[in-house]
Design a protein around this motif. Sequence first.
Motif, PDB file in Angstrom:
ATOM      1  N   UNK E 268       0.793  -1.238   0.000  1.00 51.47           N
ATOM      2  CA  UNK E 268       0.000   0.000   0.000  1.00 51.47           C
ATOM      3  C   UNK E 268       0.825   1.288   0.000  1.00 51.47           C
ATOM      4  N   UNK E 269       2.074   1.205  -0.426  1.00 48.93           N
ATOM      5  CA  UNK E 269       2.826   2.441  -0.674  1.00 48.93           C
ATOM      6  C   UNK E 269       2.364   3.010  -2.018  1.00 48.93           C
ATOM      7  N   UNK E 270       1.831   4.220  -1.988  1.00 46.88           N
ATOM      8  CA  UNK E 270       1.319   4.889  -3.203  1.00 46.88           C
ATOM      9  C   UNK E 270       2.162   6.141  -3.446  1.00 46.88           C
ATOM     10  N   UNK E 271       3.196   6.026  -4.263  1.00 45.44           N
ATOM     11  CA  UNK E 271       4.175   7.116  -4.382  1.00 45.44           C
ATOM     12  C   UNK E 271       3.620   8.461  -4.840  1.00 45.44           C
ATOM     13  N   UNK E 272       2.533   8.453  -5.592  1.00 47.88           N
ATOM     14  CA  UNK E 272       2.013   9.746  -6.061  1.00 47.88           C
ATOM     15  C   UNK E 272       1.569  10.621  -4.899  1.00 47.88           C
ATOM     16  N   UNK E 273       1.287  10.024  -3.761  1.00 49.53           N
ATOM     17  CA  UNK E 273       0.874  10.791  -2.593  1.00 49.53           C
ATOM     18  C   UNK E 273       2.000  10.928  -1.562  1.00 49.53           C
ATOM     19  N   UNK E 274       3.172  10.439  -1.917  1.00 48.31           N
ATOM     20  CA  UNK E 274       4.282  10.531  -0.988  1.00 48.31           C
ATOM     21  C   UNK E 274       4.879  11.938  -1.028  1.00 48.31           C
ATOM     22  N   UNK E 275       5.580  12.300   0.005  1.00 54.67           N
ATOM     23  CA  UNK E 275       6.307  13.559   0.001  1.00 54.67           C
ATOM     24  C   UNK E 275       7.754  13.284   0.353  1.00 54.67           C
ATOM     25  N   UNK E 276       8.636  13.781  -0.492  1.00 54.00           N
ATOM     26  CA  UNK E 276      10.071  13.667  -0.254  1.00 54.00           C
ATOM     27  C   UNK E 276      10.493  12.228   0.037  1.00 54.00           C
ATOM     28  N   UNK E 277       9.732  11.295  -0.528  1.00 58.14           N
ATOM     29  CA  UNK E 277      10.110   9.882  -0.473  1.00 58.14           C
ATOM     30  C   UNK E 277      10.014   9.291   0.940  1.00 58.14           C
ATOM     31  N   UNK E 278       9.347   9.945   1.878  1.00 62.12           N
ATOM     32  CA  UNK E 278       9.403   9.429   3.251  1.00 62.12           C
ATOM     33  C   UNK E 278       8.610   8.145   3.418  1.00 62.12           C
ATOM     34  N   UNK E 279       7.525   7.991   2.690  1.00 63.78           N
ATOM     35  CA  UNK E 279       6.750   6.758   2.806  1.00 63.78           C
ATOM     36  C   UNK E 279       7.514   5.597   2.182  1.00 63.78           C
ATOM     37  N   UNK E 280       8.080   5.830   1.031  1.00 63.22           N
ATOM     38  CA  UNK E 280       8.868   4.775   0.386  1.00 63.22           C
ATOM     39  C   UNK E 280      10.048   4.380   1.268  1.00 63.22           C
ATOM     40  N   UNK E 281      10.651   5.361   1.909  1.00 64.43           N
ATOM     41  CA  UNK E 281      11.768   5.069   2.811  1.00 64.43           C
ATOM     42  C   UNK E 281      11.281   4.261   4.022  1.00 64.43           C
ATOM     43  N   UNK E 282      10.117   4.611   4.526  1.00 60.82           N
ATOM     44  CA  UNK E 282       9.557   3.828   5.635  1.00 60.82           C
ATOM     45  C   UNK E 282       9.316   2.387   5.187  1.00 60.82           C
ATOM     46  N   UNK E 283       8.757   2.227   4.008  1.00 56.96           N
ATOM     47  CA  UNK E 283       8.522   0.875   3.496  1.00 56.96           C
ATOM     48  C   UNK E 283       9.823   0.111   3.321  1.00 56.96           C
ATOM     49  N   UNK E 284      10.799   0.762   2.724  1.00 60.12           N
ATOM     50  CA  UNK E 284      12.087   0.104   2.503  1.00 60.12           C
ATOM     51  C   UNK E 284      12.744  -0.266   3.834  1.00 60.12           C
ATOM     52  N   UNK E 285      12.660   0.629   4.778  1.00 58.03           N
ATOM     53  CA  UNK E 285      13.330   0.395   6.060  1.00 58.03           C
ATOM     54  C   UNK E 285      12.656  -0.736   6.829  1.00 58.03           C
ATOM     55  N   UNK E 286      11.331  -0.794   6.774  1.00 58.42           N
ATOM     56  CA  UNK E 286      10.642  -1.869   7.487  1.00 58.42           C
ATOM     57  C   UNK E 286      10.929  -3.216   6.833  1.00 58.42           C
TER      58      UNK E 286
END
Lengths: 300, 300, 300, 300, 300, 300
Positions: E268-286
């Motif tokens: 459920x990471x939806x990059x179009x709504x991400x800001x400064x890649x923080x959600x993607x980074x959270x996903x990657x880190x988890x």
Amino acid sequence: MVGVPTFATPPGFLGLPFTTTPAALSVAGIPLDIGTTNRAGTRAGPQAIRAASRMLVDGAHPVSGVDPATLSLADLGEFAIALGDIQASLALIEQQAALIPHLLALGGEHGVTLPLLRALARRVGQSLALLHVDAHCDTWSESFGQEYGHGSVFFHAINEGLIDPHRTIQIGIRATVQTEVAAWAPARGVTVLSAQDVHAEGIAATIARARAVLGTGPAYLSFDIDALDPAFAPGTGTPEIGGLASWQAQALIRGMAGLDWRGMDLVEVAPAYDVSEITALAGATLAWEYICMVGKDWGK
Amino acid sequence: MVGVPTFATPPGFLGLPFTTTPAALSVAGIPLDIGTTNRAGTRAGPQAIRAASRMLVDGAHPVSGVDPATLSLADLGEFAIALGDIQASLALIEQQAALIPHLLALGGEHGVTLPLLRALARRVGQSLALLHVDAHCDTWSESFGQEYGHGSVFFHAINEGLIDPHRTIQIGIRATVQTEVAAWAPARGVTVLSAQDVHAEGIAATIARARAVLGTGPAYLSFDIDALDPAFAPGTGTPEIGGLASWQAQALIRGMAGLDWRGMDLVEVAPAYDVSEITALAGATLAWEYICMVGKDWGK
Amino acid sequence: MVGVPTFATPPGFLGLPFTTTPAALSVAGIPLDIGTTNRAGTRAGPQAIRAASRMLVDGAHPVSGVDPATLSLADLGEFAIALGDIQASLALIEQQAALIPHLLALGGEHGVTLPLLRALARRVGQSLALLHVDAHCDTWSESFGQEYGHGSVFFHAINEGLIDPHRTIQIGIRATVQTEVAAWAPARGVTVLSAQDVHAEGIAATIARARAVLGTGPAYLSFDIDALDPAFAPGTGTPEIGGLASWQAQALIRGMAGLDWRGMDLVEVAPAYDVSEITALAGATLAWEYICMVGKDWGK
Amino acid sequence: MVGVPTFATPPGFLGLPFTTTPAALSVAGIPLDIGTTNRAGTRAGPQAIRAASRMLVDGAHPVSGVDPATLSLADLGEFAIALGDIQASLALIEQQAALIPHLLALGGEHGVTLPLLRALARRVGQSLALLHVDAHCDTWSESFGQEYGHGSVFFHAINEGLIDPHRTIQIGIRATVQTEVAAWAPARGVTVLSAQDVHAEGIAATIARARAVLGTGPAYLSFDIDALDPAFAPGTGTPEIGGLASWQAQALIRGMAGLDWRGMDLVEVAPAYDVSEITALAGATLAWEYICMVGKDWGK
Amino acid sequence: MVGVPTFATPPGFLGLPFTTTPAALSVAGIPLDIGTTNRAGTRAGPQAIRAASRMLVDGAHPVSGVDPATLSLADLGEFAIALGDIQASLALIEQQAALIPHLLALGGEHGVTLPLLRALARRVGQSLALLHVDAHCDTWSESFGQEYGHGSVFFHAINEGLIDPHRTIQIGIRATVQTEVAAWAPARGVTVLSAQDVHAEGIAATIARARAVLGTGPAYLSFDIDALDPAFAPGTGTPEIGGLASWQAQALIRGMAGLDWRGMDLVEVAPAYDVSEITALAGATLAWEYICMVGKDWGK
Amino acid sequence: MVGVPTFATPPGFLGLPFTTTPAALSVAGIPLDIGTTNRAGTRAGPQAIRAASRMLVDGAHPVSGVDPATLSLADLGEFAIALGDIQASLALIEQQAALIPHLLALGGEHGVTLPLLRALARRVGQSLALLHVDAHCDTWSESFGQEYGHGSVFFHAINEGLIDPHRTIQIGIRATVQTEVAAWAPARGVTVLSAQDVHAEGIAATIARARAVLGTGPAYLSFDIDALDPAFAPGTGTPEIGGLASWQAQALIRGMAGLDWRGMDLVEVAPAYDVSEITALAGATLAWEYICMVGKDWGK
């Protein structure tokens, strides 16, 4: 899940149709924003909050079990305001608010709270208890030469006797402030809890403190979204770091059940500064928490 | 509120005019960013932090009551740097810093801290105690072949005797790291508290630990904005999740009152990755917390 | 390139220091925005335009060879306004403008043009020729009940005799409009060129038309950034598609050399809706084009 | 459409796998950006351009019918650079470029072009014809004290005899410039067409002019994405309004078929300032236009 | 730090090359998103998570000391899906998952978990213990008429016997929900902890509770990024305020060491709504936390 | 200007209330987006277009003088679709469209056009003339294995006899395409004008060409917003550079007056990729141009 997917939900608050007839609890937008002193744009707040509320349409509150669909609710659309004229706008807002039994107002700037309190205090015939959640005390006597802006709301509300300072609590306060302004409200009996106080003492203690202050008489909730930390609510005009987390704000409102609530405003959502709709969603959710909290008692 | 609305505030830090004459405490920007290893753009940090500081111009600190307007402050504008040449830039920074009694430097990348420490250690004539708040330990011996970049600042600072490792504490550390690098600083006496440690033990315990390590001698505060969680500070080059909340950082600085502070830097704000100015505001506010914290003792 | 890198440029327009003393041509910001009718936030326009102007500091205009550094220029900072009160703000703006020989005003909303024209028409002692570049005709008699907002500027300017409709040309007009409003200005002699007219006839023909209308007397340029297409200027309150390209706007101003220019305003930049600073840069560049265009004649 | 949906396309340019073996035409990224003078971040350009190129993977060029899938292409990944050291980076770039028969370099900043020209001129054994598309002439002798940055590329290239000024044409030039700098290249025989020239004369005339200047010898294309207007390419470090439309740039490259092309660079894409990937897509598409343009002749 | 700077890291997860051969633990992306019910776009999640993982390439986990570079890992690229057809896509996903011994799947929407569980339960020959971290219970019997979407995953998983409800714990649950849906899973033995429960009881208690429920048999971790608060993970389709902080999620996964983990998905990471890649980074880190957590036991 | 300020306009298209009763011309949203092949999210298009249309509520078309307020218009809200099932969704769309005399559909993806054409061709009892404005020809026989997605609409429409290829013109086409696909439609009589053709020949010639092809029989307009250049319409799923300017698109629609228009769709607006609402505004304005264009003839 029944009904339509959220992305096709009608645009009234919680998907309600717009109407001109108040219900037991009525939502209305007040797109006034000309009294703000830093970043602009809360005029677009009500429509953004409504759009974000689509996430909350289906189903009941996960803790209280209250389903807004079972309550008497209405969305009255936007209040008329006088463009470019604060005083005339405040008068218009007061007139419109006077006709609504229980109003949940979506701002717009915090300046709208004064006419709402004027209308409500007259309706209930006494000073109100006030739960004021905010980063700013909003008890300046004026803001940059402006008597009735978003920074002087509670200065006037206390002076006009609309709220009872001894039954008023301010939570989340943390902005820079002149020493004499900071002292003014406490000197009249107002209880002030900073955001650091909430972080240090915990939300349960905060709830207990608030309930003790508010007492059992008619009460009003004024929630400035900048009470939340900018991480949780970037879309606002005068952000201050160190604020509340959204879960703390939710817990606080849930903890207010059983008091004699007569109205709420959720103000200072400025969508142009929002990201991914998170501030509007916070505003919508806190308004929905209020509805479920007061609605819980309706069936009793 | 007196003076002008925040949106018309002059652009120096806290609305100060730019000057070339240092005051008791002077702010300066250092727009160096060519030693960064992930996302770019901290060159724009100083001006973004200054712009965000307009929110803090009017009034006193809400807890300490210190009003920066009553302190001897100056904004010296931007340091000269050598474009495209780290070594020459570090030399330039050291020269300029040497002329300023008490400097609050706004980065720019963390690489600027080394020449600041060189200038300051020479001025005070001894190794400094260091409070280093960061997601990264910055004690690599080099970064991707680069000897003096933002990852090796404290490796050099310890090796050069600029800071005393036994009076150095690192708070917020949480990035991936080679085992031998992680062991290097503790082996020399440095105290390391991870962000998880702070979350688990609480900020009061963290403050106590830091004060115990720092002691009473001349101390320096180096605050990398990525110590904060990306939710609170997205606008930085090497974000790491799991970081500090802004309220924790504020509490930490407030808890440092009474020590012998000689300088601070607030680095790694990268505005191109910021949203709604929240990172710049966090940087500005933490710098202002430092000013109010050290300013509190000036009157004594 | 000499001097400092653009990212370290001081924040006045073209890197000028702020001053209170007018020069041959003076820049000032007017952060009024409470009369706007769609998206908010032009209060932040002047500071954003100034920041974007750093790109234009070094060197001469590439075509005219005029170097602003050789001209008598000043940045007077922000005009005082009356928060939340349009009428009082207009009076304040007029007072301040009256003291400045040749003003380039950075908005703020278009409503600021009326007091600027009042001050200037009195100074020159006659009606002005007007080049009005905009998506909207701004000749409504009122806007949603508001007499003096950003939509009625030229209705009042014509009625008050500040501008001569026969020497007035509007370029870029393309918004929805009531038929009677659209007919009002032409009926008084105003020439109107739509954006489609410019696209169809070419910018050279547009320039010729404008010069023919403006004539040789004292002239004023009012440039609403929404004259540009939203692709080129998204950061504005009332965007309309189908607008001018930025190169057309530059060519238009360059084509105005030799007329008797007495002032300009560049209004309606709303930074909260800007992306990557392109609207602010467009505003800054068009203001700089004006400076270079009028400055070309100074040496003669 | 065959193959995988674009959102699952592998991340090499045009979906190519990464390899270390050059093909007839090889793509490589050069993430150098430490010589830039305004906004930062072109280090992230190559990966953004590659990601955006997924849109171009399937099918042939719509006009020429060339299908890149039928050509000998390779993606060599990122060049090694020396962090924080321009001179050492330029040397590294030259070494790596020397090993590649026909290189399409994805920047990174414009400073990378100098070592690419050094390597290529040595390979072909003569000065190159140059098509330079840019908003800036890049013939400063230095930039803010920096000898080898993105503003002095062609000053050095001409002085070092890498390009033949009489077979060099600059298109799109429009930035502020010192008069003597503007005169330097034309005095050596360089042809300069401003963006306004292109808008006024049309792209067909521009193509004819370029072909006449470039002649039939070995030629190189250096395309700075800021040649495009910020509306079409906001994601760059030193934007200038009034630039080319993307269709003009495409037409220009298509019009270059049949010349003796030996290499191209596409530089100055700064993703942190991009919106919705449009600048990266422009960069990817222009690189693909070059591939299809030169590939058209391969089969002959 | 060795190797290449993060901005030049190859785009596989943790910089791994793409391969078709599974390793001891294999990462794969599943770009399915057509079953989502609010905001769209998780198809772009896998590539965004991979890009963000560059921050984690160099060095060991700071607490466990596990270095992923020492583990047997592979990135298998993207799973094939059937565009526009959920049922066919689920079948395809199950087929592909069946071939992979230990899969860490990067979503895509939560609907992908059902075929992953089908493949895994068949492989292990028994029902799995499940740690489900999410804002939503995902036990609806259907979503707006759609039987197999992202809201009914665990309804089917329980009904199909893929997971053992008595060894299933859901953490972070807080969305609106029909009362009967909320009761369904607990009635079957599932343990549910709301986000408020986690905030109130602390993460250590949460970990203990989870370990007690999960037991010692084969276990699966399904992590929906919307379990995090929107402040920490704005880039998702159905955000709910009041969620977990990223440090809590990290602590939770670290606390799961020693159990018999067989697979994970991060959805459920939806990059179009991400800001400064923080959600993607959270996903990657988890995802990286999971790898380091299970990898810790491999050497035993 | 009368009525309410735009920021308080009700959210139906042009401020219309939602209704279930068709008017002479009815607007409806179709939030289908599961057949898209690159970036996601057109499901949110209809509501974004409606919100942007508030700018167009007051007043008449500036050229034609048609005021939509005088026309018989309705906003029917959102069509029902089958989540996650394209074929079922297409059937649902066709059923709903069959009940509406003259439909202006707001997408959603381009896949919705097929059932709209099926319903309309049956209603009019003959093949339709088609004006198709798009970057892509959309005549693939399938897309990545998907028979009915947004890339095969007109392949099916021609094969099913819904449109007459000899009276079909495609304008703006410019994407990569397999040679045989590019040849398919022209071989059947379709006229194709690329975006470069439009730029080269001018919009007047384009209009003449289109009118000649379309003839006098029942005609349909299908407008994919990606026909516009990404500078003008970044908020779409499959952008292609080199596209039309918004003024060209407006001129094109205005030039279609007097033909026998029976319906329009405006598709592929993907708000998550939009900036400052400019794509939604372009979509809203082009839909309004169609309304004013066809409405002009109603009074005759």
